[in-house]
Design an enzyme around this catalytic site. Structure first.
Site, PDB file in Angstrom:
ATOM      1  N   PHE A  32       0.363   3.751   8.598  1.00  0.00           N
ATOM      2  CA  PHE A  32       1.516   3.043   9.162  1.00  0.00           C
ATOM      3  C   PHE A  32       2.770   3.923   9.197  1.00  0.00           C
ATOM      4  O   PHE A  32       3.222   4.364  10.258  1.00  0.00           O
ATOM      5  CB  PHE A  32       1.736   1.774   8.342  1.00  0.00           C
TER       6      PHE A  32
ATOM      7  N   ASP B 292      -5.330  12.945   6.392  1.00  0.00           N
ATOM      8  CA  ASP B 292      -5.650  11.539   6.138  1.00  0.00           C
ATOM      9  C   ASP B 292      -7.114  11.420   5.745  1.00  0.00           C
ATOM     10  O   ASP B 292      -7.832  12.419   5.624  1.00  0.00           O
ATOM     11  CB  ASP B 292      -5.343  10.672   7.367  1.00  0.00           C
TER      12      ASP B 292
ATOM     13  N   LYS C 180      -8.157  14.493   3.565  1.00  0.00           N
ATOM     14  CA  LYS C 180      -7.361  14.610   2.340  1.00  0.00           C
ATOM     15  C   LYS C 180      -8.102  15.328   1.213  1.00  0.00           C
ATOM     16  O   LYS C 180      -7.477  15.971   0.363  1.00  0.00           O
ATOM     17  CB  LYS C 180      -6.921  13.222   1.859  1.00  0.00           C
TER      18      LYS C 180
ATOM     19  N   GLU D  63       2.875  10.487   2.621  1.00  0.00           N
ATOM     20  CA  GLU D  63       2.799   9.032   2.816  1.00  0.00           C
ATOM     21  C   GLU D  63       1.421   8.489   2.466  1.00  0.00           C
ATOM     22  O   GLU D  63       1.214   7.280   2.466  1.00  0.00           O
ATOM     23  CB  GLU D  63       3.130   8.678   4.271  1.00  0.00           C
TER      24      GLU D  63
ATOM     25  N   TYR E  19      -0.744  -0.537  -8.992  1.00  0.00           N
ATOM     26  CA  TYR E  19      -0.124   0.162  -7.861  1.00  0.00           C
ATOM     27  C   TYR E  19       1.321   0.523  -8.200  1.00  0.00           C
ATOM     28  O   TYR E  19       1.737   1.681  -8.066  1.00  0.00           O
ATOM     29  CB  TYR E  19      -0.170  -0.700  -6.598  1.00  0.00           C
TER      30      TYR E  19
ATOM     31  N   VAL F 199       8.514  -3.100   4.611  1.00  0.00           N
ATOM     32  CA  VAL F 199       8.569  -2.380   5.886  1.00  0.00           C
ATOM     33  C   VAL F 199       7.697  -3.094   6.921  1.00  0.00           C
ATOM     34  O   VAL F 199       6.579  -3.518   6.631  1.00  0.00           O
ATOM     35  CB  VAL F 199       8.096  -0.925   5.715  1.00  0.00           C
TER      36      VAL F 199
ATOM     37  N   LYS G 243      -3.819  -2.489   8.630  1.00  0.00           N
ATOM     38  CA  LYS G 243      -3.530  -2.792   7.233  1.00  0.00           C
ATOM     39  C   LYS G 243      -4.085  -4.132   6.756  1.00  0.00           C
ATOM     40  O   LYS G 243      -4.057  -4.422   5.561  1.00  0.00           O
ATOM     41  CB  LYS G 243      -2.019  -2.742   6.986  1.00  0.00           C
TER      42      LYS G 243
ATOM     43  N   GLU H 179       8.857 -25.492  -0.538  1.00  0.00           N
ATOM     44  CA  GLU H 179       9.791 -25.354  -1.666  1.00  0.00           C
ATOM     45  C   GLU H 179       9.100 -24.761  -2.878  1.00  0.00           C
ATOM     46  O   GLU H 179       7.960 -25.081  -3.182  1.00  0.00           O
ATOM     47  CB  GLU H 179      10.361 -26.728  -2.014  1.00  0.00           C
ATOM     48  N   TYR H 180       9.804 -23.861  -3.566  1.00  0.00           N
ATOM     49  CA  TYR H 180       9.275 -23.292  -4.812  1.00  0.00           C
ATOM     50  C   TYR H 180      10.406 -22.694  -5.631  1.00  0.00           C
ATOM     51  O   TYR H 180      11.251 -21.973  -5.107  1.00  0.00           O
ATOM     52  CB  TYR H 180       8.222 -22.213  -4.520  1.00  0.00           C
TER      53      TYR H 180
ATOM     54  N   ARG I 113      13.396 -11.546   1.359  1.00  0.00           N
ATOM     55  CA  ARG I 113      13.018 -10.170   1.081  1.00  0.00           C
ATOM     56  C   ARG I 113      13.998  -9.224   1.790  1.00  0.00           C
ATOM     57  O   ARG I 113      14.671  -9.602   2.741  1.00  0.00           O
ATOM     58  CB  ARG I 113      11.606  -9.870   1.616  1.00  0.00           C
TER      59      ARG I 113
END
Length: 331
Positions: free
Chosen positions: A11, A32, A54, A75, A139, A169, A177, A202-203, A213
């Site tokens: 991406f 890649d 890679k 990346e 991660y 992003v 993805k 609602e939360y 975000r």
């Protein structure tokens, strides 16, 4: 001089390759893992000098096989926050990146790499400071741990090291993805398939769809990366978001109105969309309770302090552009 982009078929990597091409740069080595072969589509309209897997790349780079390398945009990584194989994650995201850093320092190449806002985890403050870094998954930890290495190496480094903590992003070239693609991408496909966009209700004190975000367009991500390419004297770890937090409702409204515009229909307000059933709210999933961030907003003071002054696209601007791009390629 050569520029190397790892994750080049992914991406952000493919968008960086395209951004370099638009500046006349074509002496680019794309690195890649094309086990998922469909990712090649992200490079079809790009100009590169060579492609490497890679697994072969780091050892060859460390040997100096590529001559005079100006910069490496790193990346490539496993970006699936749901991945539970910690050994794989640490080898792929931490150990591989560490070897690449050492090779760049040895050769004096600029090293610009993808960190992540996942380093903040449970924090309610999103500033590049150890006190606010509390990763919640392996991660985030893999990115966090490498950032700590960078902090130790920066005082003695004689070439540029820049880490970018990407927030949410979205934008072109993320089709591969799957579940990790942006909310904008999923809303676009959901609305075209079902005629409605579904958001959480609602939360935790947040009204339906108001969880928010820091959504940043990949266009801006590329611009920031290229700014630092042009300023090799600037190093550090920087948040890469807009500095604004916008609700998921804004994404939904922007997607729906972009698609309505493509059909010659007038724009609607959120209330009108809800009344017409174009936006629906679903019960917040029990499985996510206690594990969900209702708010993120990057502190971009350090980025601004490094001289980056361009304004970031709003959700309304960026998502509208993105939807037009998606429509052009799905016609």
């Amino acid at each position: 001089m050569t520029i190397i982009v790892t994750g080049a078929a992914g991406f952000i990597g493919s968008n960086i390759v395209k951004g370099l091409n638009e500046r006349g740069e074509t002496n680019i080595i794309a690195v890649d893992n094309l086990t998922r072969a469909e990712k090649f589509n992200n490079l079809v309209d790009c100009e590169i000098a060579d492609y490497l897997d890679k697994t072969d790349f780091v050892a060859r780079f460390a040997r100096g096989d590529f001559g005079n390398v100006r910069a490496v945009f790193h990346e490539g990584a496993c970006s699936d926050t749901m991945e539970t194989d910690g050994r794989y994650m640490m080898e792929n995201n931490y150990r591989y990146t560490l070897a690449l850093l050492e090779a760049c320092l040895e050769q004096g190449a600029q090293f610009l790499y993808a960190s992540s806002a996942a380093t903040y985890g449970a924090s309610t403050m999103f500033r590049e400071d150890r006190d606010y870094e509390k990763p919640l998954n392996v991660y985030g930890y893999s990115k966090f741990l490498f950032d700590q290495v960078v902090r130790r190496r920066l005082p003695s480094a004689h070439s540029q090291i820049v880490g970018f903590r990407y927030f949410n992003v979205y934008g072109p070239r993320e089709f591969h993805k799957g579940r990790m693609a942006s909310v904008a991408f999923h809303h676009f496909n959901q609305f075209r398939a079902e005629g409605t966009v579904k958001l959480f209700g609602e939360y935790n004190g947040y009204a339906p769809g108001t969880q928010s975000r820091d959504f940043v367009s990949v266009e801006d991500v590329v611009k920031v990366n290229l700014y630092f390419l042009d300023h090799p004297e600037k190093s550090g770890i920087f948040n890469l978001g807009t500095g604004r937090s916008q609700p998921f409702n804004d994404i939904a409204v922007s997607v729906v109105n972009a698609l309505r515009e493509s059909e010659g229909k007038p724009a609607l307000s959120l209330d009108e969309m809800v009344q017409e059933g174009l936006v629906e709210y679903v019960k917040f999933p029990d499985a996510l309770r206690g594990k969900y961030q209702c708010f993120t907003q990057s502190d971009v003071s350090r980025l601004r302090g490094a001289g980056y002054s361009d304004q970031f696209l709003t959700v309304q601007e960026g998502v509208s552009r993105y939807c037009k791009w998606l429509l052009e390629r799905s016609a």
